[in-house]
Scaffold this motif. Structure first.
Motif: not given
Length: 504
Positions: A191-193, A220-221, A226-229, A251-252
């Protein structure tokens, strides 16, 4: 899933797979007495159910010796499949030979974790051992030379039967509970992903709507950005660059916890938890000191070496080969001086209290006298075995920004449990030498069992950069709630209110 018959192995493996149950299979080679493919060197730490053919070597006769069957399963199968660490799992013996099953189960329970096997040979005892009859799954078509289509058809036809048998195999309520919780945690992670991916999809779609094609961002980018942020914002850009994996986890994790709590509490899950905790949840649960120490360690301390870097991290605990180095940093020349001035009641105080109690014949005065004698005898051991430490208690935002600014490290000492009486007010078993002390633990550290960490918020050292001071080495790291608690104690102690008064 382990069997020496390839057709039988694929029959049950396919049945499990089409039933939605993840399965890893190994073919037992009777010539080499080994498993194909070879299991991981340390076994499967995440395994929860092992299904193995009972008579793995095909011993002749209708009733083989149960001790031989059990010993073979331990030596040729379970020792390689299971890790040397303790894990919860169930064992299912898949066989058409049923008369000796009870004796085999008894043998496995008695021998698999026997101390005579040594540290490397011992394996965890199963929470449950059940029988699954082969005839229930091996259809007539399997006895011939089946095609792939035949195997798949037979597997699909047996879905309901497999699910029923697996449910029976998980007869242990606590095993069912941990499996259900792990499934729930996996669902929360999914759900998180999905939530993150939904946001990245919006980002990508917005960019594609721009007429300037140079601003277009692929799906993909967009996910990467978003993950990097998230990683950058959780620990700061400098820290995220140094350790991107840890930054992303930090962060997650909050979103994951929220998703875990937000999952629908299905009736099945509620029933499984209720059955697994029946008679204990909501009641007083008394654990041994060793168990409490181990749980406290897991809750309070990060011991993995990967988190110990060459710079100061939040909650980092530092030690030194020469503990006088730490004493110098906090304003003393010797470590032993700090032990008695800051943390422990002295032998002189023990003796004075004992003499006064003897004179006044107060309750327990004889015991206090014995304690004074013990304190005098153990003084040298205390100075030798209690280890001086420094504990970092910076704010989260300071670590995220990582600019040169005040870095606070509190003085602390690791105290073995048997010396804990030096920490409490004489004869009272309560009360510390100073209100500036916070006692954490007991913990089970790597080389020491049953250790308190006593932290002084009144004695500390302050630096202006994030480099670890010379001659100091990282030991472990305290978890965030513990650091927050120490930071609160430090702030409260440093800002305590005083006033002017005329006294006698």
């Amino acid at each position: 899933m382990i069997d020496d018959n390839a057709e039988h192995l694929f029959a049950i493996a396919n049945a499990l797979s089409v039933s939605g149950i993840p399965c890893v299979w190994h073919l037992y080679d009777n010539e080499s007495h080994s498993l194909l493919p070879k299991p991981p060197e340390q076994g499967y730490e995440g395994i929860r159910l092992i299904i193995s053919d009972l008579n793995i070597r095909n011993f002749p006769g209708t009733n083989p010796d149960p001790k031989v069957l059990g010993a073979t399963l331990i030596e040729d199968v379970l020792t390689h499949i299971l890790p040397p660490t303790t894990i919860p799992y169930g064992l299912v013996l898949w066989s058409s030979v049923t008369d000796v099953v009870d004796d085999v189960c008894t043998y496995i329970r008695q021998r698999i974790n026997h101390e005579s096997l040594g540290e490397n040979g011992r394996r965890p005892t199963p929470l449950s051992i059940q029988l699954m009859k082969k005839g229930e799954f091996i259809s007539d078509v399997i006895s011939e030379k089946p095609s792939i289509r035949d195997l798949i058809t037979a597997a699909v036809a047996g879905i309901d039967k497999v699910q029923i048998e697996i449910t029976k195999a998980l007869d242990n309520h606590q095993l069912r509970l941990v499996c259900a919780w792990e499934t729930r945690a996996s669902q929360a992670a999914t759900s998180t992903i999905n939530t993150i991916f939904d946001a990245s999809t919006l980002y990508a779609n917005e960019s594609l709507a721009d007429e300037d094609k140079t601003k277009h961002v692929s799906q993909s980018d967009a996910l990467k950005l978003v993950l990097a942020k998230i990683a950058n914002e959780s620990v700061g850009k400098k820290n995220a660059k140094d350790d991107s994996a840890r930054a992303l986890d930090d962060g997650l994790v909050d979103l994951f916890v929220d998703d875990l709590r937000s999952l629908a509490d299905t009736g099945d899950y509620q029933r499984i938890v209720s059955a697994g905790l029946a008679g204990a949840v909501g009641e007083q649960v008394n654990l041994s000191p060793a168990v409490r120490a181990r749980l406290n360690t897991s809750l309070h301390v990060e011991k993995h070496r990967s988190i110990l870097e060459k710079r100061v991290n939040r909650g980092l605990v530092l030690g030194a080969d020469d503990e006088d180095k730490i004493a110098t940093l906090v304003g003393r020349s010797e470590a032993r001086t700090i032990l008695w001035s800051e943390f422990f009641f002295t032998v002189t105080q023990f003796e004075s209290a004992a003499k006064l109690a003897e004179k006044e014949k107060t309750q327990g005065w004889e015991d206090l006298g014995k304690l004074a004698v013990r304190a005098k005898a153990e003084k040298m051991e205390v100075e030798k075995e209690c280890r001086l430490r420094l504990v970092e208690i910076g704010a989260d935002c300071d670590h995220a920004n990582r600019k040169d600014r005040t870095v606070r490290m509190l003085c602390a000492v690791e105290v073995p449990e048997r010396f804990s009486y030096f920490l409490t007010r004489l004869g009272a078993h309560t009360g510390k030498k100073s209100d500036s002390l916070t006692i954490l633990g007991p913990w089970s550290l790597v080389d020491r069992k049953g250790v308190y960490l006593v932290v002084s918020v009144g004695r500390f050292t302050i630096g202006q950069n994030w480099s670890i001071p010379p001659d100091l080495q990282p030991q472990y790291r305290l978890r965030r709630p513990i650091v927050d608690s120490l930071l609160h104690a430090y702030a409260s102690h440093s800002s305590r209110i005083g006033y002017v008064a005329m006294t006698d």
